[in-house]
Scaffold this active site. Structure first.
Site, short mmCIF file in Angstrom:
data_model
loop_
_atom_site.label_atom_id
_atom_site.label_comp_id
_atom_site.label_asym_id
_atom_site.label_seq_id
_atom_site.Cartn_x
_atom_site.Cartn_y
_atom_site.Cartn_z
CB VAL A 15 -0.95 -0.01 1.22
CG1 VAL A 15 -1.71 1.31 1.32
CG2 VAL A 15 -1.94 -1.18 1.12
CB CYS A 129 -9.42 -3.11 1.10
SG CYS A 129 -9.03 -4.70 1.87
N GLY A 160 -4.29 -8.07 -0.56
CA GLY A 160 -4.91 -7.51 0.64
C GLY A 160 -4.18 -7.94 1.91
NE ARG A 246 -6.55 -12.83 1.58
CZ ARG A 246 -6.64 -11.56 1.97
NH1 ARG A 246 -6.97 -10.61 1.10
NH2 ARG A 246 -6.42 -11.21 3.22
CG HIS A 253 -10.70 -7.00 -2.28
ND1 HIS A 253 -9.57 -7.78 -2.42
CD2 HIS A 253 -10.57 -6.37 -1.08
CE1 HIS A 253 -8.80 -7.60 -1.36
NE2 HIS A 253 -9.38 -6.75 -0.54
#
Ligand code: A2P
Length: 358
Positions: A15, A129, A160, A246, A253
């Site tokens: 990130v 997120c 993520g 996941r 996503h």
């Protein structure tokens, strides 16, 4: 024009790297930029707008003279360093879950509840997120037709869980295709005892298990959604439940969102029109031409994509929708920088006298 001394905490992470890039392409006037990480990355050189900046190890003194901090170095680092930064006069936008549920910390998605920014005491939290992209798509519907219930199933990308989880996933895919044994040390979550391969698999566990068999990620989606939409993490007017999975996708996503509106006269066409008129969300919904949101197309984009909007044929006022966004951008780096842009626009980059000190 006022310019700001900015620091990015966790600048070398999945990130953080994108925060540097999003900041370079934002309206935030940057006077200076500090790139902070752990001792492990100190000395590494990164680029910001053509300027070479050396990454520094984070200490409380790193925040001396800093006006604005963007943080994504994990909850423990945020808990340790952000109160130190606030004490030194810096306003912090935190992408971790460290302060999200604290009643003194606004949890903000600029398209949904920007009015909360003015209540900050030095720390603003960025939601999870998977929550961000769902509320961006649902908020315009909520404002126009009311919302009674949301049932969401997520299809969450490997990134993520951070850069190391993404690297592990790529290695597993390579090993599998070469006929080698796959190894797993991180996923489904570094915080639990057992680890399983994600490549060619699905893992119905994101974060650790909590009460009644829900994972912490599922708990976050439920309570963050209520805090963002109703300013009350335990609100009962809006019912929310989640299953978080996941999936073997590197970035972006997907979410299957089932929702019930209060105004039963709303049609699927009304919902589509409402979403297509809203800020931050793009409607991609044309089944005749096989147009719908996909992770590969969302990667690198700031907006959220919604499609497959259709009525539940047996329950009036209920709808199904498919939502996709880049989890590292709208789900993290861009939402953080977008909050920073708003703080600058509204002259809120200042720590109040009753600042956050826990
Ligand atoms: P480093 O690269 O030096 O370990 P990701 O979410 O992709 O795993 O990235 C996490 C980011 O947070 C990295 O930049 C990492 O730095 C940084 N980080 C992790 N722990 C700390 C810490 N205790 N103090 C400062 N930065 C940290």
């Amino acid at each position: 024009m006022k310019e700001y001394n900015v620091a990015i905490l966790g600048a070398t992470g999945a990130v953080g790297i994108r925060m540097v890039d999003q900041l370079a392409n934002s309206t935030v006037p940057v006077k200076s930029l500090k790139l902070l990480a752990s001792a492990h990355s100190a000395g590494k050189v990164m680029d910001f707008n053509g300027e070479k900046i050396t990454v520094e190890e984070t200490t409380p003194e790193s925040f001396d003279g800093v006006d604005l901090v963007l943080a994504s170095a994990g909850g423990a680092a945020s808990k340790k360093f952000l109160p130190e930064a606030v004490k030194r006069g810096a306003v912090c936008v935190d992408n971790t879950s460290a302060f999200r549920m604290d009643p003194e910390v606004p949890l903000v998605v600029p398209e949904v509840n920007p009015e909360q920014l003015k209540n900050h005491k030095g720390i603003i939290a960025n939601p999870n997120c998977s929550t961000i992209q769902m509320v961006v798509a649902l908020a315009p519907v909520f404002k126009k037709y009311g919302l009674k219930q949301v049932i969401v199933s997520t299809y969450q990308a490997a990134s993520g869980a951070g850069q190391s989880a993404l690297n592990e996933f790529y290695q597993q895919a390579k090993d599998y295709l070469e006929g080698k044994q796959m190894s797993a040390d991180i996923l489904p979550t570094a915080g639990d005892k057992k680890h399983y391969p994600l490549a060619f698999n699905l893992l119905p566990q994101i974060d650790v298990f909590e009460d009644e068999g829900y994972t912490h990620e599922e708990w976050k989606m439920i309570h963050e959604t209520k805090k963002i939409m109703l300013n009350d993490m335990d609100a009962t007017d809006l019912k929310v439940t989640a299953t978080c999975v996941r999936v073997p996708v590197p970035i972006s996503h997907g979410e299957s969102v089932y929702f019930e509106v209060e105004d039963k006269s709303a049609t699927a066409e009304d919902i589509k029109k409402t979403i297509s008129d809203a800020a931050g969300v793009t409607l991609q919904d044309d089944p005749d031409h096989q147009v719908y949101p996909q992770p590969l197309n969302a990667e690198g984009k700031r907006e959220t994509f919604a499609g497959r909007i259709r009525p539940d044929q047996e329950n009036k006022g209920c709808f199904n929708m498919w939502v996709v966004a880049d989890n590292l951008l709208k789900g993290a780096a861009w939402n953080t920088v977008e909050n920073a842009e708003r703080l600058v626009d509204e002259d809120l980059v200042k720590v109040p006298k009753n600042y956050y000190q826990k």
